[in-house]
Design a protein around this motif. Structure first.
Motif, PDB file in Angstrom:
ATOM      1  N   ASN A 196       0.812  -1.219   0.000  1.00  0.00           N
ATOM      2  CA  ASN A 196       0.000   0.000   0.000  1.00  0.00           C
ATOM      3  C   ASN A 196       0.839   1.260   0.000  1.00  0.00           C
ATOM      4  O   ASN A 196       0.417   2.293  -0.494  1.00  0.00           O
ATOM      5  N   ARG A 197       2.021   1.160   0.602  1.00  0.00           N
ATOM      6  CA  ARG A 197       2.905   2.313   0.624  1.00  0.00           C
ATOM      7  C   ARG A 197       4.317   1.778   0.785  1.00  0.00           C
ATOM      8  O   ARG A 197       4.571   0.895   1.610  1.00  0.00           O
ATOM      9  N   SER A 198       5.221   2.276  -0.020  1.00  0.00           N
ATOM     10  CA  SER A 198       6.599   1.845   0.082  1.00  0.00           C
ATOM     11  C   SER A 198       7.485   3.064  -0.049  1.00  0.00           C
ATOM     12  O   SER A 198       7.615   3.630  -1.126  1.00  0.00           O
ATOM     13  N   GLY A 199       8.041   3.507   1.073  1.00  0.00           N
ATOM     14  CA  GLY A 199       8.898   4.689   1.066  1.00  0.00           C
ATOM     15  C   GLY A 199      10.353   4.291   1.162  1.00  0.00           C
ATOM     16  O   GLY A 199      10.693   3.123   1.007  1.00  0.00           O
ATOM     17  N   ARG A 200      11.211   5.273   1.425  1.00  0.00           N
ATOM     18  CA  ARG A 200      12.636   5.002   1.507  1.00  0.00           C
ATOM     19  C   ARG A 200      12.958   4.185   2.760  1.00  0.00           C
ATOM     20  O   ARG A 200      13.812   3.332   2.754  1.00  0.00           O
ATOM     21  N   ARG A 201      12.239   4.483   3.861  1.00  0.00           N
ATOM     22  CA  ARG A 201      12.527   3.779   5.116  1.00  0.00           C
ATOM     23  C   ARG A 201      11.440   2.801   5.548  1.00  0.00           C
ATOM     24  O   ARG A 201      11.736   1.767   6.112  1.00  0.00           O
ATOM     25  N   TYR A 202      10.187   3.174   5.322  1.00  0.00           N
ATOM     26  CA  TYR A 202       9.096   2.322   5.815  1.00  0.00           C
ATOM     27  C   TYR A 202       8.172   1.873   4.691  1.00  0.00           C
ATOM     28  O   TYR A 202       8.033   2.563   3.688  1.00  0.00           O
ATOM     29  N   ALA A 203       7.522   0.745   4.934  1.00  0.00           N
ATOM     30  CA  ALA A 203       6.514   0.277   3.981  1.00  0.00           C
ATOM     31  C   ALA A 203       5.325  -0.273   4.753  1.00  0.00           C
ATOM     32  O   ALA A 203       5.471  -0.738   5.888  1.00  0.00           O
ATOM     33  N   SER A 204       4.142  -0.196   4.147  1.00  0.00           N
ATOM     34  CA  SER A 204       2.943  -0.775   4.725  1.00  0.00           C
ATOM     35  C   SER A 204       2.387  -1.789   3.724  1.00  0.00           C
ATOM     36  O   SER A 204       2.173  -1.457   2.558  1.00  0.00           O
ATOM     37  N   VAL A 205       2.185  -3.007   4.189  1.00  0.00           N
ATOM     38  CA  VAL A 205       1.779  -4.095   3.290  1.00  0.00           C
ATOM     39  C   VAL A 205       0.548  -4.807   3.848  1.00  0.00           C
ATOM     40  O   VAL A 205       0.468  -5.073   5.048  1.00  0.00           O
ATOM     41  N   HIS A 206      -0.404  -5.094   2.983  1.00  0.00           N
ATOM     42  CA  HIS A 206      -1.604  -5.830   3.366  1.00  0.00           C
ATOM     43  C   HIS A 206      -1.567  -7.206   2.690  1.00  0.00           C
ATOM     44  O   HIS A 206      -1.087  -7.326   1.565  1.00  0.00           O
ATOM     45  N   VAL A 207      -2.051  -8.217   3.382  1.00  0.00           N
ATOM     46  CA  VAL A 207      -2.048  -9.575   2.818  1.00  0.00           C
ATOM     47  C   VAL A 207      -3.439 -10.190   2.950  1.00  0.00           C
ATOM     48  O   VAL A 207      -4.095 -10.027   3.985  1.00  0.00           O
ATOM     49  N   GLU A 208      -3.878 -10.869   1.915  1.00  0.00           N
ATOM     50  CA  GLU A 208      -5.137 -11.622   1.968  1.00  0.00           C
ATOM     51  C   GLU A 208      -4.823 -13.090   1.735  1.00  0.00           C
ATOM     52  O   GLU A 208      -4.057 -13.425   0.832  1.00  0.00           O
ATOM     53  N   ALA A 209      -5.436 -13.949   2.550  1.00  0.00           N
ATOM     54  CA  ALA A 209      -5.221 -15.393   2.388  1.00  0.00           C
ATOM     55  C   ALA A 209      -6.556 -16.095   2.219  1.00  0.00           C
ATOM     56  O   ALA A 209      -7.526 -15.740   2.876  1.00  0.00           O
ATOM     57  N   TRP A 210      -6.583 -17.062   1.343  1.00  0.00           N
ATOM     58  CA  TRP A 210      -7.816 -17.807   1.095  1.00  0.00           C
ATOM     59  C   TRP A 210      -7.493 -19.272   0.866  1.00  0.00           C
ATOM     60  O   TRP A 210      -6.319 -19.640   0.750  1.00  0.00           O
ATOM     61  N   GLN A 211      -8.553 -20.094   0.810  1.00  0.00           N
ATOM     62  CA  GLN A 211      -8.330 -21.517   0.528  1.00  0.00           C
ATOM     63  C   GLN A 211      -9.032 -21.903  -0.764  1.00  0.00           C
ATOM     64  O   GLN A 211      -8.493 -21.624  -1.817  1.00  0.00           O
ATOM     65  N   ASP A 212     -10.216 -22.472  -0.696  1.00  0.00           N
ATOM     66  CA  ASP A 212     -10.824 -22.957  -1.931  1.00  0.00           C
ATOM     67  C   ASP A 212     -11.381 -21.856  -2.816  1.00  0.00           C
ATOM     68  O   ASP A 212     -11.410 -21.974  -4.029  1.00  0.00           O
ATOM     69  N   ASN A 213     -11.855 -20.792  -2.186  1.00  0.00           N
ATOM     70  CA  ASN A 213     -12.577 -19.767  -2.922  1.00  0.00           C
ATOM     71  C   ASN A 213     -11.922 -18.405  -2.728  1.00  0.00           C
ATOM     72  O   ASN A 213     -11.835 -17.911  -1.600  1.00  0.00           O
ATOM     73  N   ARG A 214     -11.469 -17.803  -3.823  1.00  0.00           N
ATOM     74  CA  ARG A 214     -10.749 -16.527  -3.766  1.00  0.00           C
ATOM     75  C   ARG A 214     -11.573 -15.435  -3.067  1.00  0.00           C
ATOM     76  O   ARG A 214     -11.035 -14.533  -2.446  1.00  0.00           O
ATOM     77  N   GLN A 215     -12.901 -15.514  -3.198  1.00  0.00           N
ATOM     78  CA  GLN A 215     -13.766 -14.490  -2.613  1.00  0.00           C
ATOM     79  C   GLN A 215     -13.935 -14.639  -1.099  1.00  0.00           C
ATOM     80  O   GLN A 215     -14.315 -13.695  -0.420  1.00  0.00           O
ATOM     81  N   ARG A 216     -13.681 -15.840  -0.603  1.00  0.00           N
ATOM     82  CA  ARG A 216     -13.857 -16.077   0.835  1.00  0.00           C
ATOM     83  C   ARG A 216     -12.504 -16.119   1.526  1.00  0.00           C
ATOM     84  O   ARG A 216     -11.940 -17.194   1.730  1.00  0.00           O
ATOM     85  N   ILE A 217     -11.966 -14.927   1.881  1.00  0.00           N
ATOM     86  CA  ILE A 217     -10.658 -14.942   2.532  1.00  0.00           C
ATOM     87  C   ILE A 217     -10.819 -15.509   3.946  1.00  0.00           C
ATOM     88  O   ILE A 217     -11.829 -15.284   4.599  1.00  0.00           O
ATOM     89  N   TYR A 218      -9.850 -16.326   4.376  1.00  0.00           N
ATOM     90  CA  TYR A 218      -9.962 -16.916   5.726  1.00  0.00           C
ATOM     91  C   TYR A 218      -9.104 -16.154   6.729  1.00  0.00           C
ATOM     92  O   TYR A 218      -9.312 -16.279   7.930  1.00  0.00           O
ATOM     93  N   ALA A 219      -8.173 -15.332   6.230  1.00  0.00           N
ATOM     94  CA  ALA A 219      -7.382 -14.487   7.131  1.00  0.00           C
ATOM     95  C   ALA A 219      -6.827 -13.319   6.337  1.00  0.00           C
ATOM     96  O   ALA A 219      -6.641 -13.413   5.119  1.00  0.00           O
ATOM     97  N   GLN A 220      -6.612 -12.207   7.037  1.00  0.00           N
ATOM     98  CA  GLN A 220      -5.957 -11.067   6.396  1.00  0.00           C
ATOM     99  C   GLN A 220      -5.010 -10.434   7.409  1.00  0.00           C
ATOM    100  O   GLN A 220      -5.163 -10.640   8.619  1.00  0.00           O
ATOM    101  N   ALA A 221      -4.037  -9.679   6.913  1.00  0.00           N
ATOM    102  CA  ALA A 221      -3.054  -9.087   7.818  1.00  0.00           C
ATOM    103  C   ALA A 221      -2.532  -7.787   7.233  1.00  0.00           C
ATOM    104  O   ALA A 221      -2.557  -7.588   6.014  1.00  0.00           O
ATOM    105  N   THR A 222      -2.085  -6.897   8.122  1.00  0.00           N
ATOM    106  CA  THR A 222      -1.431  -5.666   7.705  1.00  0.00           C
ATOM    107  C   THR A 222      -0.181  -5.494   8.561  1.00  0.00           C
ATOM    108  O   THR A 222      -0.219  -5.768   9.760  1.00  0.00           O
ATOM    109  N   GLY A 223       0.902  -5.081   7.942  1.00  0.00           N
ATOM    110  CA  GLY A 223       2.130  -4.901   8.706  1.00  0.00           C
ATOM    111  C   GLY A 223       2.954  -3.746   8.203  1.00  0.00           C
ATOM    112  O   GLY A 223       2.799  -3.298   7.060  1.00  0.00           O
ATOM    113  N   HIS A 224       3.805  -3.230   9.111  1.00  0.00           N
ATOM    114  CA  HIS A 224       4.785  -2.201   8.732  1.00  0.00           C
ATOM    115  C   HIS A 224       6.160  -2.847   8.662  1.00  0.00           C
ATOM    116  O   HIS A 224       6.466  -3.728   9.472  1.00  0.00           O
TER     117      HIS A 224
END
Lengths: 168, 145
Positions: A132-160
């Motif tokens: 979502n944002r990638s600077g010189r020092r910091y970045a913010s990243v979001h992740v989506e995880a799913w299993q059988d169905n792309r529309q039904r995510i089973y977990a999501q995460a955000t990190g710096h």
């Protein structure tokens, strides 16, 4: 207005694919924990999909049975770190500059927040990272995880993440 | 906490495949507090240039100790699942050292347990990571807090 640029002949597709795949392989194969969990990456152009093939050792609750929350969280963190490194490397790879044998420094996780939406089933899981944002020092990243169905995510995460510094 | 319950919880972990794969060990359990350790193993390295353990392995350890803290809380239940977990990584764990996560379930409602956890290497004065999490409470039918 189009500039008159002298274009060199495009590289053969095999050469491009080989260079991209070699760069990805050197990034992923160098990290023991990625190998330990068995995480693989599928590449289509610049888009990566992480795959966590099901193994019995990923189970956290043998009664249900369900994947361990920690296995899912580690899988998503790996997806974020590799996705972020890959987005940093991409331009170099395209310029043909990146030496595929040289492992770049990885970003460091500052914080990681995981949201468990459904219990992980005992089968393969997939994940994609969005920088979502990638600077010189910091970045913010979001992740989506799913299993059988792309529309039904089973977990999501955000990190710096702390970006690797060239003078380090 | 009754010894029977502690024995039940340690049995549950001993049978957990991911717990075994990460070579975790239950160090302490009782009254909403749980401590679990994980030895240093080259397989768990996340940064090949420094030999530092992967954040993912540390988060699995924090998640497990947090879940154990919920299970051993006097008013909680034996079964739980993670709803949300946030981890702050304060510093890199020193390569070669065992990591221990201590979790405390500090509040329980009818349906949610609140937990905080801290991870240390052999230097107990400088934590490696800290976490806060929320967990589900699965109650037996008809039983209330």
């Amino acid at each position: 207005m189009k500039k008159a640029i002298k274009r060199s002949k495009p590289e053969p597709v095999q050469v491009i694919k080989h260079r991209r795949d070699a760069a990805l392989k050197s990034l992923v194969s160098a990290v023991p924990y990625i190998q330990f969990l068995g995480v693989e990456f599928d590449r289509r152009g610049d888009e990566l999909t992480a795959i966590l093939p099901y193994q019995e050792m990923l189970i956290g609750n043998p009664v249900i049975p369900a994947l361990h929350g920690g296995a899912t969280s580690a899988f998503m963190e790996i997806t974020a770190v590799i996705g972020l490194s890959w987005s940093m490397l991409w331009d170099h790879i395209e310029d043909g500059v990146e030496n595929a044998d040289v492992m770049p420094r990885l970003p460091k996780t500052i914080d990681f927040t995981v949201d468990y939406l459904r219990s992980g089933l005992p089968r393969d899981a997939y994940a994609r990272a969005f920088v979502n944002r990638s600077g010189r020092r910091y970045a913010s990243v979001h992740v989506e995880a799913w299993q059988d169905n792309r529309q039904r995510i089973y977990a999501q995460a955000t990190g710096h993440f702390l970006m690797p510094q060239s003078n380090e | 906490m009754p010894e029977q319950r502690a024995a039940l919880i340690s049995q549950f972990f001993a049978a957990m495949p991911h717990y075994k794969a990460l070579q975790m060990k239950l160090e302490e359990i009782g009254n909403g507090i749980a401590e679990i350790s994980m030895p240093y193993d080259e397989k768990f390295i996340g940064d090949p240039q420094t030999g530092v353990i992967s954040g993912g392995a540390v988060s699995a350890l924090m998640d497990t100790s947090s879940g154990a803290a919920v299970m051993c809380h006097p008013t909680a239940t034996i079964s739980t699942a993670t709803l949300g977990l946030r981890i702050d990584y304060m510093r890199a764990a020193t390569p070669g050292q065992k990591i221990t996560a201590r979790a405390e379930c500090f509040h329980v409602t009818r349906s949610v347990a609140f937990v905080r956890a801290t991870a240390f290497d052999e230097d107990r004065d400088h934590p490696v990571a800290s976490a806060t999490g929320t967990f589900t409470i699965e109650r037996a039918k008809g039983k209330t807090a």
